[in-house]
Design an enzyme around this catalytic site. Structure first.
Site, short mmCIF file in Angstrom:
data_model
loop_
_atom_site.label_atom_id
_atom_site.label_comp_id
_atom_site.label_asym_id
_atom_site.label_seq_id
_atom_site.Cartn_x
_atom_site.Cartn_y
_atom_site.Cartn_z
N TRP A 213 -51.05 -23.97 52.81
CA TRP A 213 -50.92 -24.18 54.51
C TRP A 213 -50.43 -25.40 54.72
CZ3 TRP A 213 -49.98 -20.22 57.45
CH2 TRP A 213 -50.55 -18.70 56.86
N ASP B 174 -55.71 -29.50 60.29
CA ASP B 174 -55.28 -28.05 60.59
C ASP B 174 -56.74 -27.35 60.07
OD1 ASP B 174 -55.19 -25.16 60.47
OD2 ASP B 174 -53.57 -25.40 59.14
N LYS C 66 -60.23 -16.71 62.47
CA LYS C 66 -60.96 -16.76 61.05
C LYS C 66 -62.56 -16.97 61.61
CE LYS C 66 -57.06 -17.66 58.37
NZ LYS C 66 -56.11 -18.36 58.11
C1 LIG Z 1 -54.79 -18.92 58.43
C2 LIG Z 1 -54.21 -19.98 58.44
C3 LIG Z 1 -53.29 -20.55 59.11
C4 LIG Z 1 -52.36 -19.44 59.98
O1 LIG Z 1 -52.57 -19.14 60.71
P1 LIG Z 1 -51.96 -18.55 62.27
O2 LIG Z 1 -52.61 -18.57 63.18
O3 LIG Z 1 -51.73 -17.28 61.40
O4 LIG Z 1 -50.57 -19.11 62.22
C5 LIG Z 1 -52.89 -21.95 59.10
N1 LIG Z 1 -53.64 -22.58 58.55
C6 LIG Z 1 -54.77 -22.58 57.78
C7 LIG Z 1 -55.54 -23.46 56.92
C8 LIG Z 1 -55.18 -21.08 57.68
O5 LIG Z 1 -56.23 -20.88 57.05
#
Ligand SMILES: *Cc1c(COP(=O)(O)O)cnc(C)c1O
Length: 346
Positions: A101, A157, A181
């Site tokens: 990511w 993030d 998540k």
């Molecule tokens: C799942 C995930 C994403 C992607 O998220 P979206 O909302 O689908 O863009 C980005 N960063 C991390 C760390 C993730 O686990």
């Protein structure tokens, strides 16, 4: 047969949250229109936004100088919004890259300026507009043991671990997380932004991506995702009912320990993709001796009600996501299955 959902996202929700959502959907505020039909300009949605913000502020100990904003487009749209808001034209940013990511985030930022991919946060350029860190890499099964010290604003993030472990928000300039998540369902992204960083968007930034515009409009610059916000309000209440983030963090550690113990018990047959202290508690990634055995494992697990264990396509192997909603019993069921499978195949 009990079924356990190990998907990375949308991830499993606590069954009692789903049941409450189903029950209350039609009668959100007494007998009025259903939740799906309430205009966002009315008092009900203002109250909902207020509740979700309050709950997040308490659970995450968000300092008063940080705004909490709600946007759409997933964490991935923040890969673009962050440089547009913080990196001046001709400027640069540092990205700590330890997995899939962060790679994606840095590639997107490189469309807007000079991006330095670094492996060690000790080498941050003092002239960088910000340092971007992916606190947990769900595809690789790793996480940062601690947030790095940074001489420039820290952007995190935290899609995979916000609310799943303690995070010092006061040290961050920006934290963002897709909700699917640990926070609820897809369609909502939570943004926590230090007020000092508002109002810096470069010319040409789409208004809906400009944090100052979102903040000025109290997250109602466009129609907010009301059903997703409501689901998050139920999730946050569930987190509070469980005792809060520190309690869930300890529970997540126990869940992960069960699965990592099954890997260790059949060392050589299972190969973990990460080692402590970098291996994550919320995403356990491992491989079997061959890709064929990976496939057999996932298929046999599925038959036993252990669902969505296939690894991220970019990484392969097996991945078990153990976000907040996964109970200890789910992790224990996986651990037992792994021991049995190894005994039959090793
Ligand atoms: C799942 C995930 C994403 C992607 O998220 P979206 O909302 O689908 O863009 C980005 N960063 C991390 C760390 C993730 O686990």
């Amino acid at each position: 047969m009990r079924r356990w959902n190990f998907a990375a996202g949308p991830a499993m929700l606590p069954p009692d949250v789903v049941a409450e959502a189903a029950r209350r959907l039609r009668h959100w505020h007494g007998g009025g229109p259903s939740l799906l039909e309430v205009p966002f300009t009315g008092p009900e949605v203002a109250e909902l936004l207020h509740d979700v913000e309050d709950e997040l502020r308490t659970l995450l100990a968000v300092p008063p100088g940080h705004r909490i904003l709600f946007v759409q487009g997933g964490a991935s749209l923040q890969f673009s919004a962050v440089p547009l808001n913080l990196m001046p034209a001709g400027g640069s940013a540092d990205y700590l890259v330890a997995g899939y990511w962060a790679e994606r985030a840095s590639a997107e930022a490189a469309r807007y300026g000079h991006v330095r991919r670094i492996a060690d946060a000790g080498t941050v350029d003092q002239g960088a507009a910000y340092l971007h860190v992916t606190s947990c890499e769900t595809a690789d099964g790793t996480w940062e043991p601690a947030l790095p010290d940074s001489p420039v604003p820290l952007v995190v993030d935290a899609t995979a671990d916000l609310l799943a472990r303690r995070l010092d928000i006061g040290r961050c300039g920006i934290v963002y997380a897709g909700a699917q998540k640990n926070l609820g369902v897809a369609g909502l992204t939570v943004l926590i932004v230090c007020e000092d960083l508002l109002g810096r968007a470069r010319p040409g930034t789409p208004a809906m991506l400009d944090y100052a515009v979102v903040a000025r409009n109290d997250s109602k610059a466009c129609t907010p995702p009301v059903p997703a916000l409501w689901l998050t309000s139920l999730m946050l209440r569930w987190v509070r009912g469980r005792g809060g983030v520190a309690v869930l963090e300890a529970r997540n550690r126990r869940k992960a320990a069960l699965v990592y113990a099954a890997i260790a018990a059949a060392e050589g047959f299972y190969r973990g993709l990460a080692a402590p202290p970098r291996r994550a508690d919320v995403a356990v990634c491992f491989r079997l001796p061959t890709p064929d055995l990976d496939r057999d494992f996932v298929a046999a697990a599925t038959e036993q009600g252990l669902l969505h264990l296939k690894g991220h396509p970019a990484v392969g192997g097996v991945r078990a996501c153990l976000f907040n909603a996964m109970p200890i019993e789910g992790a224990a069921a996986l651990s037992d299955f792994m021991r049995g499978f190894a005994a039959r195949h090793a």
